[in-house]
Design an enzyme around this catalytic site. Structure first.
Site, PDB file in Angstrom:
ATOM      1  N   THR A 158     -16.031 -14.866  -0.833  1.00  0.00           N
ATOM      2  CA  THR A 158     -15.029 -15.397  -1.751  1.00  0.00           C
ATOM      3  C   THR A 158     -15.729 -16.244  -2.819  1.00  0.00           C
ATOM      4  O   THR A 158     -16.787 -16.808  -2.551  1.00  0.00           O
ATOM      5  CB  THR A 158     -14.056 -16.276  -0.942  1.00  0.00           C
ATOM      6  OG1 THR A 158     -13.243 -15.423  -0.164  1.00  0.00           O
ATOM      7  CG2 THR A 158     -13.195 -17.173  -1.799  1.00  0.00           C
ATOM      8  N   GLY A 190      -4.970 -14.832   3.403  1.00  0.00           N
ATOM      9  CA  GLY A 190      -5.866 -15.868   3.926  1.00  0.00           C
ATOM     10  C   GLY A 190      -5.580 -17.233   3.336  1.00  0.00           C
ATOM     11  O   GLY A 190      -4.489 -17.490   2.821  1.00  0.00           O
ATOM     12  N   ASP A 191      -6.577 -18.083   3.384  1.00  0.00           N
ATOM     13  CA  ASP A 191      -6.423 -19.458   2.897  1.00  0.00           C
ATOM     14  C   ASP A 191      -6.561 -19.578   1.383  1.00  0.00           C
ATOM     15  O   ASP A 191      -6.062 -20.528   0.783  1.00  0.00           O
ATOM     16  CB  ASP A 191      -7.479 -20.359   3.549  1.00  0.00           C
ATOM     17  CG  ASP A 191      -8.898 -19.885   3.230  1.00  0.00           C
ATOM     18  OD1 ASP A 191      -9.163 -18.674   3.372  1.00  0.00           O
ATOM     19  OD2 ASP A 191      -9.738 -20.714   2.821  1.00  0.00           O
ATOM     20  N   THR A 220     -14.348 -21.458   1.395  1.00  0.00           N
ATOM     21  CA  THR A 220     -14.680 -20.083   1.761  1.00  0.00           C
ATOM     22  C   THR A 220     -14.967 -20.048   3.256  1.00  0.00           C
ATOM     23  O   THR A 220     -15.671 -20.907   3.775  1.00  0.00           O
ATOM     24  CB  THR A 220     -15.898 -19.530   0.996  1.00  0.00           C
ATOM     25  OG1 THR A 220     -16.232 -18.257   1.570  1.00  0.00           O
ATOM     26  CG2 THR A 220     -17.116 -20.438   1.065  1.00  0.00           C
ATOM     27  N   GLY A 221     -14.409 -19.069   3.936  1.00  0.00           N
ATOM     28  CA  GLY A 221     -14.636 -18.992   5.370  1.00  0.00           C
ATOM     29  C   GLY A 221     -13.519 -18.230   6.047  1.00  0.00           C
ATOM     30  O   GLY A 221     -12.734 -17.538   5.382  1.00  0.00           O
TER      31      GLY A 221
HETATM   32  N1  ASP Z   1     -11.409 -17.378   3.098  1.00  0.00           N
HETATM   33  C1  ASP Z   1     -11.235 -15.994   2.790  1.00  0.00           C
HETATM   34  C2  ASP Z   1     -10.094 -15.452   3.599  1.00  0.00           C
HETATM   35  O1  ASP Z   1      -9.960 -15.801   4.754  1.00  0.00           O
HETATM   36  C3  ASP Z   1     -12.449 -15.182   3.053  1.00  0.00           C
HETATM   37  C4  ASP Z   1     -13.707 -15.648   2.361  1.00  0.00           C
HETATM   38  O2  ASP Z   1     -13.943 -16.845   2.228  1.00  0.00           O
HETATM   39  O3  ASP Z   1     -14.481 -14.782   1.926  1.00  0.00           O
HETATM   40  O4  ASP Z   1      -9.363 -14.643   3.082  1.00  0.00           O
END
Ligand code: ASP
Length: 349
Positions: free
Chosen positions: A212, A242-243, A263-264
């Site tokens: 992300t 997602g978040d 990101t996570g």
């Molecule tokens: N946080 C993002 C999600 O869960 C994924 C990412 O950080 O790449 O959609």
């Protein structure tokens, strides 16, 4: 003898007070070294280390992170807003197939690319977000027009795409987002026996990462802003969001505290309300940005998900202090301060 002890006690108190005022003075001096503006970005956290990165790939990532952050830096240097800097910086990362956003978005279980994005203005606490779009070339631009030109905070799916069309944003054929490397990632995750409802980042799978992108900035007017854009997680199903488009989890900005982009593993970032929690620790407990970010990413988040709360954040406070905190082996990241000093990092060193 008693009098002598009293004199010593009084002297001790006076000396302590003096020391304390010295500390306060130093603190004030740190405060007064407020940056005129600064900017920090991430391109995702995950299994990023030297052994699994070729020199060519490393150069590609470095070049793109530098190109992106310089776009935002120049906007800020010329007196532009933190919101514009965040949006335009993210556009560069969205247009690159290297990251999991825009062009390089990961694939859903069904083989589609579905984008989520959000942006927040620290001055007004206004925010915009979009989720599950498949045709909007730059989802962060959609988040921005949702904030600026609609009475809502978050739009989703087909409705969000209709709004994007009405706002004159660039619409593309969904095939624009299809990249070979992300298709391979989907196959790899689907073939993994370990976890059927799988996700891309797995501490045991080399090269797995989130990807992300996000940006946080402080402008010359003293305003903070943050934004995040993503394709979500590989192999996501059932319209999973997602978040990244959730204000308070993936993105948060408040001029009184800080601006954050995450990101996570989104499910844990949502449950931990990560971006807002960092701001709240600063607000209610008086922690510095650095202390708050460490507490949330290294201590609170891993506990929520039995160790699955993997990821990181980038953030900036009202004085222009920047942090890049992650609990994964690496995170693509960069900063630039008002002196034009550039830092680019990937690994955990
Ligand atoms: N946080 C993002 C999600 O869960 C994924 C990412 O950080 O790449 O959609």
């Amino acid at each position: 003898m008693k009098n002598l002890a009293l004199i010593f006690a009084v002297l001790f108190v006076i000396t302590s007070c003096k020391n304390e005022s010295k500390i306060n003075l130093e603190d004030t001096q740190v405060e007064s070294k407020k940056a005129e503006f600064s900017i920090v970005i991430h391109g995702g956290a995950g299994y990023i280390n030297r052994e699994s990165m070729s020199p060519e790939k490393e150069a590609e990532y470095t070049q793109k992170l530098e190109e992106a952050i310089k776009v935002g830096y120049n906007i800020l240097k010329n007196g532009g807003t933190s919101l514009d800097a965040v949006e335009k910086t993210i556009n560069v990362l969205e247009d690159s197939p290297l990251f999991n956003s825009g062009r390089g978005a990961v694939f859903t279980h069904e083989g589609r690319n579905e984008h989520d994005a959000s942006i927040m203005d620290g001055k007004t606490l206004n925010a915009g977000a979009s989720s599950g779009t498949q045709t909007v070339k730059n989802p962060i631009n959609l988040a921005r027009v949702v904030m600026d030109n609609s009475p809502h905070v978050m739009l989703s799916g087909r409705g969000a795409e209709t709004f994007a069309e009405e706002q004159g944003l660039e619409i593309v054929n969904p095939s624009y987002f299809s990249t070979e490397s992300k298709l391979k990632s989907l196959e790899r995750v689907k073939n993994s026996e370990k976890d059927k409802v799988s996700v891309f980042y797995d501490p045991e799978i080399k090269n797995s990462k989130f990807g992300t992108v996000g940006c946080a900035a402080l402008d010359k007017h003293g305003n903070l802003a943050a934004g995040t854009s993503t394709g979500g997680m590989t192999n996501k199903r059932w319209g999973r969001i997602g978040d990244s488009p959730i204000i308070g989890a993936g993105t948060y900005a408040n001029n009184n505290t800080c601006a954050v982009s995450s990101t996570g593993w989104g499910e844990y970032f949502i449950r931990g309300l990560v971006a807002y929690d960092i701001s709240a620790l600063m607000d209610y407990k008086g922690l510095s940005l650095n202390e708050a970010a460490k507490e949330v990413i290294q201590n609170k988040l891993p506990k929520i998900g039995d160790g699955k709360g993997n990821g990181g954040i980038i953030a900036i406070d009202k004085n222009g202090n920047m942090v890049m905190e992650f609990n994964t082996p690496g995170m693509f990241r960069a900063t630039m301060n008002d002196a034009g000093e550039l830092y680019i990092g990937m690994y955990n060193d």
